[in-house]
Motif scaffolding. Sequence first.
Motif, PDB file in Angstrom:
ATOM      1  N   LEU A 446      -6.503 -51.891  30.765  1.00  0.00           N
ATOM      2  CA  LEU A 446      -6.388 -50.623  30.049  1.00  0.00           C
ATOM      3  C   LEU A 446      -6.528 -50.842  28.538  1.00  0.00           C
ATOM      4  N   LEU A 447      -5.967 -51.932  28.046  1.00  0.00           N
ATOM      5  CA  LEU A 447      -6.088 -52.278  26.625  1.00  0.00           C
ATOM      6  C   LEU A 447      -7.549 -52.451  26.230  1.00  0.00           C
ATOM      7  N   MET A 448      -8.284 -53.268  26.998  1.00  0.00           N
ATOM      8  CA  MET A 448      -9.680 -53.551  26.660  1.00  0.00           C
ATOM      9  C   MET A 448     -10.548 -52.303  26.855  1.00  0.00           C
ATOM     10  N   GLU A 449     -10.246 -51.493  27.861  1.00  0.00           N
ATOM     11  CA  GLU A 449     -11.013 -50.259  28.062  1.00  0.00           C
ATOM     12  C   GLU A 449     -10.912 -49.346  26.848  1.00  0.00           C
ATOM     13  N   ASN A 450      -9.703 -49.201  26.324  1.00  0.00           N
ATOM     14  CA  ASN A 450      -9.521 -48.316  25.173  1.00  0.00           C
ATOM     15  C   ASN A 450     -10.171 -48.872  23.909  1.00  0.00           C
ATOM     16  N   LEU A 451     -10.025 -50.177  23.657  1.00  0.00           N
ATOM     17  CA  LEU A 451     -10.625 -50.762  22.461  1.00  0.00           C
ATOM     18  C   LEU A 451     -12.146 -50.726  22.505  1.00  0.00           C
ATOM     19  N   LEU A 452     -12.729 -51.053  23.670  1.00  0.00           N
ATOM     20  CA  LEU A 452     -14.190 -51.066  23.776  1.00  0.00           C
ATOM     21  C   LEU A 452     -14.755 -49.652  23.801  1.00  0.00           C
ATOM     22  N   ALA A 453     -14.038 -48.719  24.421  1.00  0.00           N
ATOM     23  CA  ALA A 453     -14.489 -47.324  24.401  1.00  0.00           C
ATOM     24  C   ALA A 453     -14.459 -46.782  22.975  1.00  0.00           C
ATOM     25  N   ASN A 454     -13.457 -47.206  22.214  1.00  0.00           N
ATOM     26  CA  ASN A 454     -13.364 -46.793  20.815  1.00  0.00           C
ATOM     27  C   ASN A 454     -14.553 -47.329  20.014  1.00  0.00           C
ATOM     28  N   ALA A 455     -14.867 -48.615  20.207  1.00  0.00           N
ATOM     29  CA  ALA A 455     -16.012 -49.217  19.511  1.00  0.00           C
ATOM     30  C   ALA A 455     -17.325 -48.555  19.952  1.00  0.00           C
ATOM     31  N   TRP A 456     -17.447 -48.285  21.240  1.00  0.00           N
ATOM     32  CA  TRP A 456     -18.657 -47.639  21.778  1.00  0.00           C
ATOM     33  C   TRP A 456     -18.847 -46.258  21.150  1.00  0.00           C
ATOM     34  N   LYS A 457     -17.750 -45.499  21.063  1.00  0.00           N
ATOM     35  CA  LYS A 457     -17.842 -44.138  20.533  1.00  0.00           C
ATOM     36  C   LYS A 457     -18.268 -44.134  19.069  1.00  0.00           C
ATOM     37  N   PHE A 458     -17.658 -45.005  18.263  1.00  0.00           N
ATOM     38  CA  PHE A 458     -17.905 -44.933  16.817  1.00  0.00           C
ATOM     39  C   PHE A 458     -19.121 -45.739  16.357  1.00  0.00           C
ATOM     40  N   THR A 459     -19.824 -46.361  17.304  1.00  0.00           N
ATOM     41  CA  THR A 459     -21.134 -46.943  16.982  1.00  0.00           C
ATOM     42  C   THR A 459     -22.256 -46.065  17.527  1.00  0.00           C
ATOM     43  N   GLY A 460     -21.895 -44.897  18.041  1.00  0.00           N
ATOM     44  CA  GLY A 460     -22.891 -44.032  18.687  1.00  0.00           C
ATOM     45  C   GLY A 460     -23.997 -43.561  17.763  1.00  0.00           C
ATOM     46  N   GLN A 461     -23.742 -43.514  16.453  1.00  0.00           N
ATOM     47  CA  GLN A 461     -24.751 -43.049  15.514  1.00  0.00           C
ATOM     48  C   GLN A 461     -25.594 -44.190  14.944  1.00  0.00           C
ATOM     49  N   ARG A 462     -25.330 -45.417  15.378  1.00  0.00           N
ATOM     50  CA  ARG A 462     -26.087 -46.574  14.906  1.00  0.00           C
ATOM     51  C   ARG A 462     -27.330 -46.789  15.769  1.00  0.00           C
ATOM     52  N   GLU A 463     -28.460 -46.993  15.092  1.00  0.00           N
ATOM     53  CA  GLU A 463     -29.677 -47.297  15.850  1.00  0.00           C
ATOM     54  C   GLU A 463     -29.583 -48.673  16.490  1.00  0.00           C
ATOM     55  N   HIS A 464     -28.978 -49.613  15.769  1.00  0.00           N
ATOM     56  CA  HIS A 464     -28.772 -50.959  16.307  1.00  0.00           C
ATOM     57  C   HIS A 464     -27.260 -51.239  16.282  1.00  0.00           C
ATOM     58  N   ALA A 465     -26.573 -50.791  17.298  1.00  0.00           N
ATOM     59  CA  ALA A 465     -25.119 -50.966  17.369  1.00  0.00           C
ATOM     60  C   ALA A 465     -24.780 -52.392  17.795  1.00  0.00           C
ATOM     61  N   ARG A 466     -23.632 -52.874  17.318  1.00  0.00           N
ATOM     62  CA  ARG A 466     -23.197 -54.242  17.651  1.00  0.00           C
ATOM     63  C   ARG A 466     -21.681 -54.225  17.869  1.00  0.00           C
ATOM     64  N   ILE A 467     -21.252 -54.764  19.010  1.00  0.00           N
ATOM     65  CA  ILE A 467     -19.827 -54.835  19.352  1.00  0.00           C
ATOM     66  C   ILE A 467     -19.506 -56.277  19.729  1.00  0.00           C
ATOM     67  N   CYS A 468     -18.478 -56.849  19.069  1.00  0.00           N
ATOM     68  CA  CYS A 468     -18.106 -58.255  19.279  1.00  0.00           C
ATOM     69  C   CYS A 468     -16.684 -58.340  19.818  1.00  0.00           C
ATOM     70  N   VAL A 469     -16.500 -59.247  20.778  1.00  0.00           N
ATOM     71  CA  VAL A 469     -15.173 -59.537  21.323  1.00  0.00           C
ATOM     72  C   VAL A 469     -14.968 -61.042  21.202  1.00  0.00           C
ATOM     73  N   GLY A 470     -13.884 -61.466  20.566  1.00  0.00           N
ATOM     74  CA  GLY A 470     -13.679 -62.902  20.370  1.00  0.00           C
ATOM     75  C   GLY A 470     -12.247 -63.228  20.033  1.00  0.00           C
ATOM     76  N   ARG A 471     -12.081 -64.429  19.470  1.00  0.00           N
ATOM     77  CA  ARG A 471     -10.745 -64.909  19.107  1.00  0.00           C
ATOM     78  C   ARG A 471     -10.823 -65.709  17.818  1.00  0.00           C
ATOM     79  N   GLU A 472      -9.857 -65.488  16.932  1.00  0.00           N
ATOM     80  CA  GLU A 472      -9.818 -66.224  15.679  1.00  0.00           C
ATOM     81  C   GLU A 472      -9.469 -67.689  15.942  1.00  0.00           C
ATOM     82  N   PRO A 473      -9.834 -68.593  15.014  1.00  0.00           N
ATOM     83  CA  PRO A 473      -9.394 -69.989  15.146  1.00  0.00           C
ATOM     84  C   PRO A 473      -7.871 -70.075  15.145  1.00  0.00           C
ATOM     85  N   ALA A 474      -7.353 -71.115  15.786  1.00  0.00           N
ATOM     86  CA  ALA A 474      -5.901 -71.288  15.868  1.00  0.00           C
ATOM     87  C   ALA A 474      -5.268 -71.357  14.482  1.00  0.00           C
TER      88      ALA A 474
END
Length: 549
Positions: A446-474
Amino acid sequence: MAEAAKGGEEFAESESRTWLHEVYRLSDALHRTATLQEFHELAVDGVMRISGAPRAAILVMDDAGVMRFRAWRGISATYRQAVEGHNPWGPKAVDPAPVVVPDVAADAALAPFLERITAEGIGAVAFLPIVMRDGALAGKFMVYFDAPHAMSALELEAARAVANHVGFALERKEAERRLRDERQLFVEGPVVVFRWRMARGWPVDFVSSNVEQLTGHAQADWLSGRVAFKAIVHADDIARVEAEIATHFASHSERFAQEYRIVRADGAVRWVRDFTRILRDGDGAVAQFHGYLLDVTDERARADRLRELTADLESRVAERTAALEEAMHELEAFTYSVSHDLRSPLRWIDSYSALLRESTAPHLDADAEAMFAKIRGATRRMSMLVDDLLALTRIAKVPVARVPVNLSRLAAEIAAALQEGAPGRRVEWEIAPDLLAEADAGLARLLMENLLANAWKFTGQREHARICVGREPAADGGRFYVRDNGIGFDMQHAANIFEPFHRLHSAEAFPGTGIGLATVQRIVRRHGGAIDAWAAPDEGAAFRFSLAP
């Protein structure tokens, strides 16, 4: 919330016990240690345990008035050489106050040493003065923290108590050095030395000259027999004191400690800590007691006050926890009732508006069609809002069952579903492999669904949208993140972005209920983690989160 409150109560009680235990330990060490250096070592360890600081040191003035390191933990020889001699109060200071520096980088007074301090990895420091009985500065305690840290009032008072005991120890050794050829051990110190016999009334045959300061009876009265030791013990404590002494006699103890009340010559009552050594004759019978008394009246008053504050805190926490639980139950009941009561009218509005439109379709113009569309759109949005509200309230009740969860796999599945729903959109997905976490599997999805749906929605006006999922260095904290190149937002609104119903953009341009990020934050907190956001207008946004304390 109740667990957090209980944890806070247990933490405060644990801190209090630790403080009292360490101060007692140092008082006992003052009697037991053979050398001042041994006491310094114990004091450094004690102040670290009390304050939670990973490093500490004691510096004492030499004959030239220069602060010199005597005992330390966790600091390098290079650092000691660079800062030795530093005195924030000046050599002539009397009864100086502690100097607490929560952030060394922000303190101008430390500028000459900042490079060396930074290289040592020190983020915060406290200077605790060690003073003699007359208020003269004798040295300092140094308490170091690896990161910026504001010492609590309890931490500071406990550390000062340790510094005071170091001051007592310094004074004792100074008195011993000056008066080694005399029978008195602490003529000017805070400790009263006694030697009394196992006879009627416990008569005294030696007592240090500062006895009058503690008891109000002159040294001559004690040595002449006009005053006996048993006579000053409080009537309500004498039976207990005698019983404890008898127990130590029977167990053949050589040393023991007691706390009890004494009554001064002027009738005032003081609490003392009595450290006693039992001397026996050749037949093993008790012949004499050697010992010393410390006035601990103020210390006990602080301890009593601390217990009162702890009890008051526990009572307030219990009351507020009960009130909060009641409010939560009422909120859940209200939310369920409202949601249940709204569902039926919403269904009727949607159904009847659809029937009405069908029956009047031949007579409707464009404006009427638009009005029907708005009615049905509004009912659907309201229905979604009801569903989201119920989901948000349920999160607080769902038990968190931690299992190994692959966030990379979840992100890939959710990305595929979003892309399938809008095959015409061009989105570049960058999902780091093996993003593993210990989390509740359902809540993590549910956490990832909401975060990715949020990113998907607010990149909707981008011709070349980019969404990244990762982790910072320790080294940077090792937090997970979801980042996009969408429309972003102004950081002055960042504090409110996780509030329910708080929207930074219009619902017409970016549909939604305003519940998604509130749901995300609640899930993160249920796991004991934290979440924050970074963004800039037209430059995208990033959400960083952890799923563990």
